[in-house]
Design an enzyme around this catalytic site. Structure first.
Site, short mmCIF file in Angstrom:
data_model
loop_
_atom_site.label_atom_id
_atom_site.label_comp_id
_atom_site.label_asym_id
_atom_site.label_seq_id
_atom_site.Cartn_x
_atom_site.Cartn_y
_atom_site.Cartn_z
N GLY A 1 0.82 -1.22 0.00
CA GLY A 1 0.00 0.00 0.00
C GLY A 1 0.85 1.26 0.00
O GLY A 1 2.09 1.20 0.03
N MET A 2 0.18 2.40 -0.01
CA MET A 2 0.90 3.69 -0.09
C MET A 2 1.81 3.88 1.12
O MET A 2 3.01 4.18 0.96
CB MET A 2 -0.12 4.84 -0.17
CG MET A 2 0.52 6.20 -0.31
SD MET A 2 -0.67 7.48 -0.77
CE MET A 2 -1.63 7.62 0.74
N ASP B 1 -2.88 -12.42 4.01
CA ASP B 1 -4.21 -11.82 4.14
C ASP B 1 -4.52 -11.79 5.64
O ASP B 1 -4.59 -12.85 6.28
CB ASP B 1 -5.21 -12.69 3.37
CG ASP B 1 -6.63 -12.12 3.42
OD1 ASP B 1 -6.95 -11.38 4.39
OD2 ASP B 1 -7.41 -12.43 2.50
N ILE B 2 -4.70 -10.60 6.20
CA ILE B 2 -4.84 -10.52 7.67
C ILE B 2 -6.18 -11.08 8.16
O ILE B 2 -6.39 -11.18 9.37
CB ILE B 2 -4.61 -9.08 8.21
CG1 ILE B 2 -5.67 -8.10 7.71
CG2 ILE B 2 -3.19 -8.61 7.93
CD1 ILE B 2 -5.70 -6.79 8.51
N THR C 1 -7.19 6.01 12.15
CA THR C 1 -7.67 7.16 11.38
C THR C 1 -8.36 8.21 12.24
O THR C 1 -8.93 7.89 13.29
CB THR C 1 -8.67 6.66 10.30
OG1 THR C 1 -9.29 7.78 9.68
CG2 THR C 1 -9.76 5.80 10.89
N ASP C 2 -8.35 9.43 11.75
CA ASP C 2 -9.13 10.53 12.34
C ASP C 2 -10.63 10.22 12.28
O ASP C 2 -11.42 10.81 13.03
CB ASP C 2 -8.85 11.83 11.58
CG ASP C 2 -9.15 11.71 10.09
OD1 ASP C 2 -8.65 10.75 9.48
OD2 ASP C 2 -9.91 12.53 9.55
N TYR D 1 -16.71 3.12 7.52
CA TYR D 1 -15.24 2.97 7.55
C TYR D 1 -14.73 3.34 8.94
O TYR D 1 -13.91 2.60 9.52
CB TYR D 1 -14.63 3.88 6.49
CG TYR D 1 -13.13 4.06 6.60
CD1 TYR D 1 -12.25 3.06 6.17
CD2 TYR D 1 -12.59 5.25 7.10
CE1 TYR D 1 -10.87 3.24 6.27
CE2 TYR D 1 -11.22 5.43 7.19
CZ TYR D 1 -10.37 4.42 6.78
OH TYR D 1 -9.01 4.60 6.88
N TRP E 1 -8.75 -2.07 4.79
CA TRP E 1 -9.77 -1.71 3.78
C TRP E 1 -9.85 -0.19 3.84
O TRP E 1 -10.22 0.38 4.86
CB TRP E 1 -11.11 -2.33 4.17
CG TRP E 1 -12.27 -1.93 3.31
CD1 TRP E 1 -12.73 -0.66 3.08
CD2 TRP E 1 -13.14 -2.80 2.57
NE1 TRP E 1 -13.82 -0.68 2.23
CE2 TRP E 1 -14.09 -1.99 1.91
CE3 TRP E 1 -13.20 -4.18 2.40
CZ2 TRP E 1 -15.10 -2.52 1.11
CZ3 TRP E 1 -14.20 -4.70 1.60
CH2 TRP E 1 -15.13 -3.89 0.96
N THR E 2 -9.44 0.50 2.77
CA THR E 2 -9.34 1.97 2.83
C THR E 2 -10.34 2.69 1.92
O THR E 2 -10.30 3.91 1.84
CB THR E 2 -7.91 2.42 2.46
OG1 THR E 2 -7.56 1.87 1.19
CG2 THR E 2 -6.90 1.97 3.50
N1 LIG Z 1 -5.01 7.28 2.95
C1 LIG Z 1 -5.47 8.07 3.91
O1 LIG Z 1 -5.78 9.26 3.70
C2 LIG Z 1 -5.62 7.54 5.32
C3 LIG Z 1 -6.23 8.35 6.26
C4 LIG Z 1 -6.37 7.88 7.57
C5 LIG Z 1 -5.90 6.62 7.89
N2 LIG Z 1 -5.34 5.84 6.96
C6 LIG Z 1 -4.87 4.50 7.34
O2 LIG Z 1 -3.51 4.36 6.97
C7 LIG Z 1 -3.22 2.99 6.70
C8 LIG Z 1 -2.49 2.88 5.36
O3 LIG Z 1 -3.35 3.37 4.35
P1 LIG Z 1 -2.87 3.60 2.85
O4 LIG Z 1 -3.28 4.96 2.49
O5 LIG Z 1 -1.46 3.15 2.68
O6 LIG Z 1 -3.88 2.59 2.12
P2 LIG Z 1 -3.66 1.60 0.91
O7 LIG Z 1 -2.70 2.16 -0.09
O8 LIG Z 1 -5.03 1.22 0.48
O9 LIG Z 1 -2.94 0.36 1.61
C9 LIG Z 1 -3.63 -0.63 2.30
C10 LIG Z 1 -3.05 -1.96 1.89
O10 LIG Z 1 -3.71 -2.98 2.63
C11 LIG Z 1 -3.93 -4.05 1.73
N3 LIG Z 1 -5.01 -4.91 2.20
C12 LIG Z 1 -6.35 -4.76 2.07
N4 LIG Z 1 -6.99 -5.80 2.63
C13 LIG Z 1 -6.04 -6.63 3.13
C14 LIG Z 1 -6.08 -7.86 3.81
N5 LIG Z 1 -7.24 -8.48 4.07
N6 LIG Z 1 -4.91 -8.43 4.17
C15 LIG Z 1 -3.73 -7.84 3.89
N7 LIG Z 1 -3.63 -6.67 3.23
C16 LIG Z 1 -4.78 -6.07 2.87
C17 LIG Z 1 -4.26 -3.40 0.42
O11 LIG Z 1 -4.08 -4.31 -0.64
P3 LIG Z 1 -4.95 -4.15 -2.00
O12 LIG Z 1 -4.60 -2.79 -2.54
O13 LIG Z 1 -4.48 -5.27 -2.83
O14 LIG Z 1 -6.38 -4.22 -1.57
C18 LIG Z 1 -3.24 -2.27 0.40
O15 LIG Z 1 -2.02 -2.68 -0.16
C19 LIG Z 1 -4.57 2.26 6.79
O16 LIG Z 1 -4.70 1.69 8.07
C20 LIG Z 1 -5.59 3.37 6.63
O17 LIG Z 1 -6.81 3.04 7.28
C21 LIG Z 1 -5.19 6.26 5.65
#
Ligand SMILES: NC(=O)c1ccc[n+]([C@@H]2O[C@H](COP(=O)([O-])OP(=O)(O)OC[C@H]3O[C@@H](n4cnc5c(N)ncnc54)[C@H](OP(=O)(O)O)[C@@H]3O)[C@@H](O)[C@H]2O)c1
Length: 288
Positions: free
Chosen positions: A11-12, A38-39, A101-102, A125, A61-62
């Site tokens: 992920g990002m 897969d968690i 998350t916020d 979410y 799940w984002t």
């Molecule tokens: N982006 C934001 O603005 C934001 C804001 C607040 C909090 N957060 C939190 O920050 C964290 C990182 O977010 P991010 O922006 O990096 O999101 P992201 O790019 O969507 O990364 C999440 C990763 O988790 C993977 N994933 C989904 N379901 C899974 C499962 N069952 N088992 C294992 N891996 C799984 C996804 O794989 P696939 O892509 O293959 O589904 C993806 O690679 C998350 O906890 C998110 O809730 C993000």
């Protein structure tokens, strides 16, 4: 040498975490993407976590709007999946840094939310992520760390900053909402902060519980968009303010997502820098 495991490593945030850990020195990192782990599979999670000192759960799940349509599926990952990771950490004796998350907050405050402010999510979410926080607190009261972040942008994933740069190339003007306040946070800077926290936790210098991994200061999406244009050498006046009411979406968004950062000091760590300084350091126009 501390042994780190990163879930959601594709992920990002996960990709930035692996980059930071790979060059941190004194750390060894195993990166597991969704295809590797897969968690939602408790047996696989338990086997994967054995032998590590620090686990960062960046898997989630984002998709906020899709979680509104299928909250159970979002909760299976963000709530139950996180519980599996926490249980595996308990069995392995590993510290867990869990990213949240916020959106666990209702967003109706007028001053920054403290780490111990009452939670009350306004969408599916947020509820699914809160279930994950509760699991970490239940299962790892002394060795679980919940790091809430918000408004993330980074080089390796779709995000608002990249969208603005793309729109800048194809449109004369862009309308952006000016009635949601938050703290735009560069995922690479958050990754660095998570590593600092994990090292402090491993050394017994950081107490468990909630921390806020967002940039300092605050702005609106409109303010961020103008700053993105400025950074790219474009005319910020091409960004026009609008309201959320004009952008109807399936999931409600909290209006006020500003988080307080008081708890870092007790762990001997500084909060993340101001969002505007962070955006300049990120140089997002060079990613496109
Ligand atoms: N982006 C934001 O603005 C934001 C804001 C607040 C909090 N957060 C939190 O920050 C964290 C990182 O977010 P991010 O922006 O990096 O999101 P992201 O790019 O969507 O990364 C999440 C990763 O988790 C993977 N994933 C989904 N379901 C899974 C499962 N069952 N088992 C294992 N891996 C799984 C996804 O794989 P696939 O892509 O293959 O589904 C993806 O690679 C998350 O906890 C998110 O809730 C993000």
């Amino acid at each position: 040498m501390t042994r780190w495991l990163v879930t959601g490593a594709g992920g990002m945030l996960g990709r930035d975490l692996v980059a930071v850990l790979s060059s941190a020195g004194q750390t060894e990192v195993t990166a597991l993407r969704r295809a590797d782990l897969d968690i939602t599979d408790p047996t696989a999670v338990k086997a994967a976590v054995a032998g590590y000192d620090v686990v960062v759960n960046a898997a989630a799940w984002t998709d906020v709007d899709a979680a509104e349509a299928d909250e159970a599926a979002a909760t299976a990952v963000n709530g139950t999946g996180t519980r599996h990771v926490a249980a595996a950490c308990a069995a392995a004796g590993a510290r867990l840094l869990h990213v949240s998350t916020d959106y666990v907050f209702p967003g109706d405050a007028t001053a920054p939310y403290a780490e111990d402010a009452p939670t009350d999510p306004v969408n599916g979410y947020g509820r699914s992520k809160l279930a994950g926080e509760v699991a970490v607190r239940d299962v790892l009261p002394d060795t679980g760390y919940v790091v809430r972040t918000a408004w993330l942008y980074g080089e390796h994933g779709p995000n608002f900053v990249a969208t603005m740069l793309r729109l800048a190339a194809t449109r004369d003007t862009v309308d952006v909402v000016d009635d949601q306040r938050g703290q735009p946070t560069w995922s690479f800077a958050l990754a660095q902060q998570l590593v600092r926290l994990g090292l402090a936790a491993h050394a017994g210098r950081a107490e468990s519980g909630a921390y806020h991994g967002t940039a300092s200061g605050e702005t609106t999406w409109f303010g961020l968009a103008r700053a993105v244009f400025e950074e790219a050498g474009l005319d910020p006046a091409r960004v026009h303010p609008t309201t959320s009411a004009k952008f109807a979406r399936p999931a409600r968004r909290p209006a006020f997502s500003v988080l307080g950062h008081d708890r870092w000091a007790a762990a001997g760590l500084a909060p993340l820098p101001h969002w505007r300084t962070m955006l300049s350091s990120a140089r997002p126009h060079t990613w496109i």
